[in-house]
Design an enzyme around this catalytic site. Structure first.
Site, PDB file in Angstrom:
ATOM      1  CB  SER A 117       9.688  21.836 -36.678  1.00  0.00           C
ATOM      2  OG  SER A 117       8.656  22.729 -36.309  1.00  0.00           O
ATOM      3  CD  GLU A 215      13.035  22.376 -31.439  1.00  0.00           C
ATOM      4  OE1 GLU A 215      13.181  23.602 -31.593  1.00  0.00           O
ATOM      5  OE2 GLU A 215      12.229  21.718 -32.127  1.00  0.00           O
ATOM      6  CG  HIS A 279      12.153  25.785 -34.368  1.00  0.00           C
ATOM      7  ND1 HIS A 279      11.852  24.695 -33.592  1.00  0.00           N
ATOM      8  CD2 HIS A 279      11.256  25.795 -35.380  1.00  0.00           C
ATOM      9  CE1 HIS A 279      10.799  24.074 -34.103  1.00  0.00           C
ATOM     10  NE2 HIS A 279      10.415  24.707 -35.187  1.00  0.00           N
TER      11      HIS A 279
END
Length: 309
Positions: A117, A215, A279
């Site tokens: 992230s 992502e 995630h």
């Protein structure tokens, strides 16, 4: 051209691991739950001093930029620490990355570094400034890690027995957007963070020669379009070898598949979606900076070497 990076040593029972919070604040109960998991792996976790802090001005930061940077640098440079594990993402890594003493960190021995992230900014910095491979994997206090036995086991195997997970297979074989086989060096992370890094000091100029892993979470399709288009216009995708797409959690627009095909299908390289990192639930751990082969049709990434030495 993206090149393989120095692989840190694998962990052994009794290894000392530092837990840091370079980005957002972390609930104490989740930190403690994560530490219990690490202790169950026969690791000795050490909590950095400011992990539980909250910045007085910006409550989305785990303490001040200087304190977060100091925690990370101290952990990385501590000769008794074998790995640095991030507690969570959120936002804030970009604010502190240039406060780190990269000369001092280069002088320290390479060690395991894990996160995803917002930690994408640090994956890129470790690759470019240190030449050290990292692990895009679950974080100690993240809810998706705490509740997922599969995510825990894949990370544990990567840390202790990396030769057993040298083949990383997408759950259910993934979803092929462009078939084919490609060779390259893994890199990438959260799409929005990679776009935000363009033009920053020491930022990677392109993904040439790379197996690019992308992502994101909670983004509307038009915003994902913007990030991909920005990277395309900047020439960042030029020479990329292949693309692996992970989870798109909370990105539920039915037009997402069409967008990914539209923006990435013209690269002329293999592209596979739903690869199972990021995630989403049961997230896989993927090393960055390691050479390998992507078989998009089979949904399989085979590393030339284990993620850790």
């Amino acid at each position: 051209m993206t090149q393989p990076l120095t692989r840190p040593a694998r962990l052994t029972p009794g290894a000392r691991v530092a837990v840091v919070a370079p980005s957002g604040p972390v609930p104490e109960d989740r930190v403690q739950a994560g530490l219990d998991i690490l202790r169950g792996w026969d690791l000795e976790p050490v909590l950095a001093p400011h992990v539980l802090d909250v910045d007085d001005r910006f409550d989305y930061l785990a303490g001040t930029d200087a304190d977060r940077a100091a925690d990370l640098q101290r952990a990385w440079c501590d000769p008794e620490v074998d790995a640095v594990l991030c507690a969570r993402g959120g936002y804030g890594a970009q604010r502190m990355v240039d406060l780190l003493d990269w000369t001092a960190m280069r002088a320290a021995r390479p060690k395991v570094f894990v996160g995803y992230s917002d930690i994408t900014a640090l994956h890129e910095a470790f690759a470019v400034r240190l030449g050290v491979s990292t692990l895009h994997g679950p974080m100690v206090a993240a809810a998706d890690f705490l509740k997922s036995a599969r995510a825990q086991e894949h990370l544990r195997a990567t840390l202790f027995e990396p030769e057993t997970v040298r083949v990383v297979a997408a759950p259910g074989g993934g979803r092929v957007l462009v078939p084919g086989v490609a060779r390259g060096v893994t890199l990438g992370g959260c799409l929005s963070l990679l776009a935000a890094d363009l033009g920053a000091p020491f930022a990677r100029r392109s993904a040439r020669g790379g197996l690019l892993c992308l992502e994101d979470v909670g983004e509307e399709t038009y915003r994902l379009d913007r990030y991909l288009t920005q990277l395309l216009r900047a020439g960042w995708f030029e020479g990329v070898s292949g693309v692996l797409l992970g989870s798109w959690a909370e990105c539920d627009d039915p037009g997402l598949d069409a967008l990914l095909t539209d923006r990435l299908g013209g690269l002329g390289v293999p592209v596979v979606d739903a690869f199972g990192f990021g995630h989403g639930d049961d997230a896989l751990t993927v090393p960055f900076g390691v050479a390998g082969v992507l078989d998009a049709g089979a949904g399989v990434l085979t590393l030339d070497e284990p993620a850790l030495s």
